[in-house]
Design a protein around this motif. Sequence first.
Motif, mmCIF file in Angstrom:
data_model
loop_
_atom_site.group_PDB
_atom_site.id
_atom_site.type_symbol
_atom_site.label_atom_id
_atom_site.label_comp_id
_atom_site.label_asym_id
_atom_site.label_seq_id
_atom_site.Cartn_x
_atom_site.Cartn_y
_atom_site.Cartn_z
ATOM 1 N N ASP A 62 43.556 36.751 50.829
ATOM 2 C CA ASP A 62 44.522 36.114 50.405
ATOM 3 C C ASP A 62 44.465 34.818 50.710
ATOM 4 O O ASP A 62 45.385 33.855 50.280
ATOM 5 C CB ASP A 62 45.782 36.524 50.814
ATOM 6 N N SER A 63 43.187 34.295 50.963
ATOM 7 C CA SER A 63 43.006 33.005 51.174
ATOM 8 C C SER A 63 41.921 32.296 50.288
ATOM 9 O O SER A 63 40.732 32.599 50.132
ATOM 10 C CB SER A 63 42.500 32.796 52.651
ATOM 11 N N GLU A 64 42.502 31.239 49.506
ATOM 12 C CA GLU A 64 41.567 30.439 48.536
ATOM 13 C C GLU A 64 40.476 29.809 49.440
ATOM 14 O O GLU A 64 39.323 29.849 48.879
ATOM 15 C CB GLU A 64 42.290 29.553 47.968
ATOM 16 N N GLY A 65 40.731 29.284 50.472
ATOM 17 C CA GLY A 65 39.641 28.773 51.444
ATOM 18 C C GLY A 65 38.398 29.718 51.766
ATOM 19 O O GLY A 65 37.363 29.418 51.985
ATOM 20 N N ASP A 125 44.083 34.060 42.442
ATOM 21 C CA ASP A 125 45.190 34.739 41.641
ATOM 22 C C ASP A 125 45.622 35.872 42.629
ATOM 23 O O ASP A 125 44.758 36.863 42.710
ATOM 24 C CB ASP A 125 44.909 35.141 40.308
ATOM 25 N N ARG A 126 46.840 35.967 43.244
ATOM 26 C CA ARG A 126 47.275 37.069 44.267
ATOM 27 C C ARG A 126 47.775 38.170 43.438
ATOM 28 O O ARG A 126 49.081 38.202 43.155
ATOM 29 C CB ARG A 126 48.097 36.217 45.221
ATOM 30 N N GLY A 127 46.780 39.045 42.837
ATOM 31 C CA GLY A 127 46.931 40.030 42.269
ATOM 32 C C GLY A 127 48.057 41.201 43.103
ATOM 33 O O GLY A 127 47.738 41.107 44.060
ATOM 34 N N ALA A 128 48.665 42.283 42.527
ATOM 35 C CA ALA A 128 49.453 42.903 43.187
ATOM 36 C C ALA A 128 48.497 44.439 43.673
ATOM 37 O O ALA A 128 48.460 44.929 44.625
ATOM 38 C CB ALA A 128 50.660 43.498 42.824
ATOM 39 N N ALA A 129 47.639 44.591 42.760
ATOM 40 C CA ALA A 129 46.652 45.874 43.042
ATOM 41 C C ALA A 129 45.364 45.632 42.626
ATOM 42 O O ALA A 129 45.092 44.593 41.797
ATOM 43 C CB ALA A 129 47.425 47.279 42.118
ATOM 44 N N LEU A 159 36.691 28.302 38.358
ATOM 45 C CA LEU A 159 36.398 29.788 38.804
ATOM 46 C C LEU A 159 37.521 30.412 39.655
ATOM 47 O O LEU A 159 38.370 29.446 40.249
ATOM 48 C CB LEU A 159 35.327 29.792 40.282
ATOM 49 N N VAL A 160 38.330 31.362 38.841
ATOM 50 C CA VAL A 160 39.619 31.845 39.360
ATOM 51 C C VAL A 160 39.126 33.095 40.179
ATOM 52 O O VAL A 160 38.680 34.216 39.499
ATOM 53 C CB VAL A 160 40.427 32.191 38.284
#
Length: 545
Positions: A420-423, A469-473, A527-528
Amino acid sequence: MPDALSPLPISVQTFRKLREGGCAYVDKTAHAAALVQGSSAYFLSRPRRFGKSLFVDTLKELFEGNEPLFRGLHIHPRWDWQQRNPVIVLDFAAGVIESREGLDRRIRRLIEDNAERLGIDCDWQNNDIPGCFGDLIRQAHEQFGQPAVVLVDEYDKPLLDNIDHPERAAELRDGLKNVYSVLKAQDAHLRFVFMTGVSKFSKVSLFSGVNQLRDITLSPDFATLCGYTQTDLETTFAAHLAGVDWEALRAWYNGYGFLGEPVYNPYDILLFISEGHSFRNYWFETGNPSFLIKLFQRKRYFLPNLEQIEVSEEILDSFDAERINPITLLFQSGYLTIASTEQKWGELVFRLRVPNQEVRTALNNQFIDGYAGISDERLTYKAGLAEALTRADLPMLIAAIKRLFAAIPWRNFTGNDLPDSEGYYASVLYAFFASLNAEITPEDLTNHGQVDLTVRLADYTYVMEIKLDRGAARPKPEPEPEPKAESEAGADKDGAETNPALAQIRARRYSEKYRDTPGQGLFEVGLVFGSAARNLIQADWRQVD
C-alpha cells in the motif's frame, strides 16, 4: 608480483610487525606529531578496516620510545627519544560481549594485563573497576616518572555488537561510561589520550564524563589520518599498481571524504593488489549490514532519498542506542560520506553521497535482498534490466520489471502494508537501478513539479513517474499482454492519456529539461502499480524527439 616489491601489510595491525617485516607503509607519523603538539586528548571515528588499530599501535610504539621502528619516517628527527611514557591500551576488538557482567570481566582483564605489563599491582579486593583503573594511571605516573598515555581502540564495539538489542546496549553503554569517566578525574596523571572506533555516541549518552576529548572526526587537518590518498597510491604502491586503470580504480574505491582530501579504504587497495588487480567488493564483504537493512525497512525509508541527503552536524555525530537514525548509521559505517558543506540558516549543512562504485553496488544489492527478498536470482533480474536500459528497449524493460515484482516472495508482504506504499515500489526499482551504477535523480525537480525518478545509463535518459492503484482484491493471474508499441503508448481514440503516470509527465513537461542534453535518447515512462496485484498493472512510454 615480483620479489622486489615490498610485502603488503594485509591484516597487519601491529606497527612493529609491519616495520620489521619491511612491508609497504604509508607514513602517518606526521599526523601523530601534529596530535601530540596540539591538544592532549582526542577522539576519532572512522569506518571499519580504515587503519585505526594500526595507528593506535603506532602511537603506542612512539610513546614507549621504540626509536629503531621510526627510522626514516617523518617523526624520527622531531621526537624526543629519551622521554618514555607508560602506555595503557584498552582494546575491545576481540570477541563478542553480550552482557554487563561479560563487559566488566573484559575490562578487569584489560586492566590486569596492562598492570602486569607495567609491573603494577591492582588491589581488586578494595576497589571496583573505576578505582583500579584510576590506581593504574596514578601508579604508572609515579613509577615511571612520566605521565601515562591511554589508548582506547574499538571503544564502541561492545555496543555495536548489541545494537539490535537496545536494552542490552544501554547496559553495556553504562559499563563503558563507568571506565571512560575515570579519564577526566585522572587528567593530572595523563600526557595523552586517544580513543577511536566506528561510531560516535553522543556526549550525553557515553562521554558526559570525558568532556576534555577533542573530536577530530571531521577535522580537515586529520582527514587523511586513516586511509590512503591518491598520492600514497602513486608513490608507496606505484610498483604494485603498475599498469592499473587509474580512473576505474578511483571510481571503484576512492571517494571517502572527511572535509579534506578524499581517501581510499586501505583494505580495498591491499586486496585489489594481492588479487591481481581484480575489481571486487573487498571491504563491503567484511561487514554485515543486516541490522541496518532491517532498520530501513522498519522505518519504511524511501531509498531514492539516498541520492540527495542534507543533514546537520548533530545527525552525523550523535549516535544513541535508544534513538537510532539510519542516516547516522550509514555515515558512521562508511556507506555514506561527505560530498560538500554549506552554511544555511546559521548552521553547517552536510551533503552526503555514497562514496564509490563498490559501496553503491554492494549496498543496493543488500537493499534488494531486504526490500524484495530476492537473492539467488538477483543477478538474473539485474541482467534483464541492464540489457533493456542499455539498449533502450522499453518493451523489454517493462517485461523485466513485471518479472521482477512477480518474483518477490509472498512472505515479504505478510504482516505489513508494504504493497500500500507507493514508496516501496520506487525503493525496489531504485535499489536495482543503483546496483547497476546508473545515475539516478529522485524526485527530479522542474519548474512544473517533480518526477519520481530520472535514470541515466549508457547515455540514455529515462524520466519515470510511479503511481499506485490501491485495488480491493488481488486479481487472478492472466497471461501478460504484449507491451504496447510506441505509437499506442497509452492513448485512447480521443488522444487523451489513459495512463495517469505518463499523463502527468506529459502535462507537466517533466522531460523538457533533458531535451537538449547530449545522449542517445530521451524516454518518458509511466508505471502504475496495483497494491492488490503487487505488480505493474499499467506501463506505457514514449520517446521524446
